[in-house]
Design a protein around this motif. Structure first.
Motif, PDB file in Angstrom:
ATOM      1  N   VAL A  85       0.794  -1.326   0.118  1.00  0.00           N
ATOM      2  CA  VAL A  85       0.003   0.152  -0.142  1.00  0.00           C
ATOM      3  C   VAL A  85       0.995   1.412  -0.066  1.00  0.00           C
ATOM      4  O   VAL A  85       0.652   2.370  -0.643  1.00  0.00           O
ATOM      5  N   VAL A  86       1.863   1.408   0.381  1.00  0.00           N
ATOM      6  CA  VAL A  86       2.723   1.984   0.585  1.00  0.00           C
ATOM      7  C   VAL A  86       3.592   2.486  -0.740  1.00  0.00           C
ATOM      8  O   VAL A  86       3.243   3.409  -1.172  1.00  0.00           O
ATOM      9  N   ILE A  87       3.985   1.285  -1.126  1.00  0.00           N
ATOM     10  CA  ILE A  87       4.908   1.382  -2.696  1.00  0.00           C
ATOM     11  C   ILE A  87       3.788   1.936  -3.550  1.00  0.00           C
ATOM     12  O   ILE A  87       4.131   2.820  -4.945  1.00  0.00           O
ATOM     13  N   TYR A  88       2.154   1.329  -3.037  1.00  0.00           N
ATOM     14  CA  TYR A  88       1.302   2.174  -4.306  1.00  0.00           C
ATOM     15  C   TYR A  88       1.508   4.078  -4.539  1.00  0.00           C
ATOM     16  O   TYR A  88       1.372   4.807  -5.552  1.00  0.00           O
ATOM     17  N   GLY A  89       1.195   4.140  -3.213  1.00  0.00           N
ATOM     18  CA  GLY A  89       1.530   5.384  -2.622  1.00  0.00           C
ATOM     19  C   GLY A  89       2.409   6.258  -2.993  1.00  0.00           C
ATOM     20  O   GLY A  89       2.417   7.234  -3.827  1.00  0.00           O
ATOM     21  N   LEU A  90       3.335   6.258  -2.901  1.00  0.00           N
ATOM     22  CA  LEU A  90       4.699   5.941  -3.451  1.00  0.00           C
ATOM     23  C   LEU A  90       4.452   6.687  -5.419  1.00  0.00           C
ATOM     24  O   LEU A  90       5.033   7.150  -6.106  1.00  0.00           O
ATOM     25  N   GLY A  91       4.390   5.314  -5.844  1.00  0.00           N
ATOM     26  CA  GLY A  91       4.263   4.921  -7.642  1.00  0.00           C
ATOM     27  C   GLY A  91       3.429   6.319  -7.919  1.00  0.00           C
ATOM     28  O   GLY A  91       3.471   6.417  -8.730  1.00  0.00           O
ATOM     29  N   THR A  92       1.851   6.171  -7.660  1.00  0.00           N
ATOM     30  CA  THR A  92       1.178   7.146  -8.054  1.00  0.00           C
ATOM     31  C   THR A  92       1.276   9.251  -7.473  1.00  0.00           C
ATOM     32  O   THR A  92       1.636   9.304  -8.627  1.00  0.00           O
ATOM     33  N   GLY A  93       1.990   8.627  -6.185  1.00  0.00           N
ATOM     34  CA  GLY A  93       3.326  10.363  -6.191  1.00  0.00           C
ATOM     35  C   GLY A  93       4.219  10.239  -7.418  1.00  0.00           C
ATOM     36  O   GLY A  93       4.144  11.665  -8.180  1.00  0.00           O
ATOM     37  N   ALA A  94       4.713   9.323  -7.656  1.00  0.00           N
ATOM     38  CA  ALA A  94       5.528   9.459  -8.007  1.00  0.00           C
ATOM     39  C   ALA A  94       5.838  10.092  -9.701  1.00  0.00           C
ATOM     40  O   ALA A  94       6.075  11.095 -10.964  1.00  0.00           O
ATOM     41  N   VAL A  95       4.123   8.967 -10.474  1.00  0.00           N
ATOM     42  CA  VAL A  95       3.570   9.024 -11.924  1.00  0.00           C
ATOM     43  C   VAL A  95       3.441  11.169 -12.025  1.00  0.00           C
ATOM     44  O   VAL A  95       3.442  10.997 -12.933  1.00  0.00           O
TER      45      VAL A  95
ATOM     46  N   LEU B 234       4.484  13.456 -14.501  1.00  0.00           N
ATOM     47  CA  LEU B 234       3.538  14.327 -15.389  1.00  0.00           C
ATOM     48  C   LEU B 234       3.688  15.754 -15.693  1.00  0.00           C
ATOM     49  O   LEU B 234       4.078  16.581 -16.725  1.00  0.00           O
ATOM     50  N   HIS B 235       3.811  16.367 -14.191  1.00  0.00           N
ATOM     51  CA  HIS B 235       4.304  17.767 -14.194  1.00  0.00           C
ATOM     52  C   HIS B 235       5.952  17.670 -14.714  1.00  0.00           C
ATOM     53  O   HIS B 235       5.488  19.021 -15.395  1.00  0.00           O
ATOM     54  N   TYR B 236       6.606  16.734 -14.489  1.00  0.00           N
ATOM     55  CA  TYR B 236       7.783  17.120 -15.554  1.00  0.00           C
ATOM     56  C   TYR B 236       7.651  17.162 -17.246  1.00  0.00           C
ATOM     57  O   TYR B 236       8.532  18.100 -17.922  1.00  0.00           O
ATOM     58  N   LEU B 237       6.732  16.000 -17.291  1.00  0.00           N
ATOM     59  CA  LEU B 237       6.253  16.600 -18.531  1.00  0.00           C
ATOM     60  C   LEU B 237       5.852  17.628 -19.659  1.00  0.00           C
ATOM     61  O   LEU B 237       6.402  18.144 -20.115  1.00  0.00           O
ATOM     62  N   HIS B 238       5.480  18.383 -18.411  1.00  0.00           N
ATOM     63  CA  HIS B 238       4.966  19.466 -18.726  1.00  0.00           C
ATOM     64  C   HIS B 238       5.316  20.699 -18.753  1.00  0.00           C
ATOM     65  O   HIS B 238       5.353  21.292 -19.572  1.00  0.00           O
ATOM     66  N   ASP B 239       6.238  20.931 -17.548  1.00  0.00           N
ATOM     67  CA  ASP B 239       7.265  21.873 -17.625  1.00  0.00           C
ATOM     68  C   ASP B 239       8.664  21.563 -18.483  1.00  0.00           C
ATOM     69  O   ASP B 239       9.559  22.657 -19.177  1.00  0.00           O
ATOM     70  N   TYR B 240       9.226  20.606 -18.886  1.00  0.00           N
ATOM     71  CA  TYR B 240       9.914  20.428 -19.432  1.00  0.00           C
ATOM     72  C   TYR B 240       9.857  19.555 -20.226  1.00  0.00           C
ATOM     73  O   TYR B 240       9.847  18.502 -21.003  1.00  0.00           O
TER      74      TYR B 240
ATOM     75  N   LEU C 185      12.897  11.975 -19.509  1.00  0.00           N
ATOM     76  CA  LEU C 185      13.919  11.530 -19.100  1.00  0.00           C
ATOM     77  C   LEU C 185      13.801  11.384 -17.595  1.00  0.00           C
ATOM     78  O   LEU C 185      13.613  10.537 -16.202  1.00  0.00           O
ATOM     79  N   LEU C 186      13.582  12.827 -16.504  1.00  0.00           N
ATOM     80  CA  LEU C 186      12.908  13.007 -15.668  1.00  0.00           C
ATOM     81  C   LEU C 186      11.319  12.235 -14.809  1.00  0.00           C
ATOM     82  O   LEU C 186      11.466  11.313 -13.985  1.00  0.00           O
ATOM     83  N   PHE C 187      10.736  11.842 -15.821  1.00  0.00           N
ATOM     84  CA  PHE C 187       9.519  11.081 -15.630  1.00  0.00           C
ATOM     85  C   PHE C 187       9.989   9.957 -15.965  1.00  0.00           C
ATOM     86  O   PHE C 187       9.494   8.565 -14.509  1.00  0.00           O
ATOM     87  N   ALA C 188      11.062   9.000 -16.071  1.00  0.00           N
ATOM     88  CA  ALA C 188      11.520   7.899 -16.525  1.00  0.00           C
ATOM     89  C   ALA C 188      12.278   8.167 -15.262  1.00  0.00           C
ATOM     90  O   ALA C 188      12.199   6.564 -14.648  1.00  0.00           O
ATOM     91  N   VAL C 189      13.132   8.791 -14.108  1.00  0.00           N
ATOM     92  CA  VAL C 189      14.033   8.513 -12.946  1.00  0.00           C
ATOM     93  C   VAL C 189      12.923   8.453 -11.504  1.00  0.00           C
ATOM     94  O   VAL C 189      12.844   7.621 -10.569  1.00  0.00           O
ATOM     95  N   CYS C 190      11.463   9.164 -11.912  1.00  0.00           N
ATOM     96  CA  CYS C 190      10.220   8.589 -10.755  1.00  0.00           C
ATOM     97  C   CYS C 190       9.811   7.844 -10.723  1.00  0.00           C
ATOM     98  O   CYS C 190      10.012   7.182  -9.486  1.00  0.00           O
ATOM     99  N   PRO C 191      10.022   6.969 -10.972  1.00  0.00           N
ATOM    100  CA  PRO C 191       9.555   5.525 -11.136  1.00  0.00           C
ATOM    101  C   PRO C 191      10.391   4.578 -10.282  1.00  0.00           C
ATOM    102  O   PRO C 191      10.458   3.803 -10.076  1.00  0.00           O
TER     103      PRO C 191
END
Length: 72
Positions: free
Chosen positions: A19-29, A33-39, A46-52
């Motif tokens: 459950v904790v890992i799911y929450g972390l994964g949801t926040g990372a994605v 998505l914010h990184y994809l929008h900003d950069y 690349l920043l999107f790939a590093v988050c998960p």
């Protein structure tokens, strides 16, 4: 009193760990998505790939510590 409150933040079972890992994964994605929008372009991807990837590493550590501590 404080020991009862601190027990709420201890991960005891694999289910709680997932459950904790799911929450972390949801926040990372969401952050990715914010990184994809900003950069736009390769930098954002690349920043999107590093988050998960960070979640995978943290998840492995969490699961390892649950198995080692409680012997599931």
């Amino acid at each position: 009193m404080w020991s009862r409150v601190s027990r709420l933040f201890v991960i005891k079972t694999k289910f709680e760990a997932f459950v904790v890992i799911y929450g972390l994964g949801t926040g990372a994605v969401e952050r990715g998505l914010h990184y994809l929008h900003d950069y736009p372009g390769v930098g954002g991807k690349l920043l999107f790939a590093v988050c998960p990837l960070a979640v995978f590493m943290a998840g492995a550590r969490i699961l390892d510590s649950v198995e080692r501590s409680y012997g599931d």
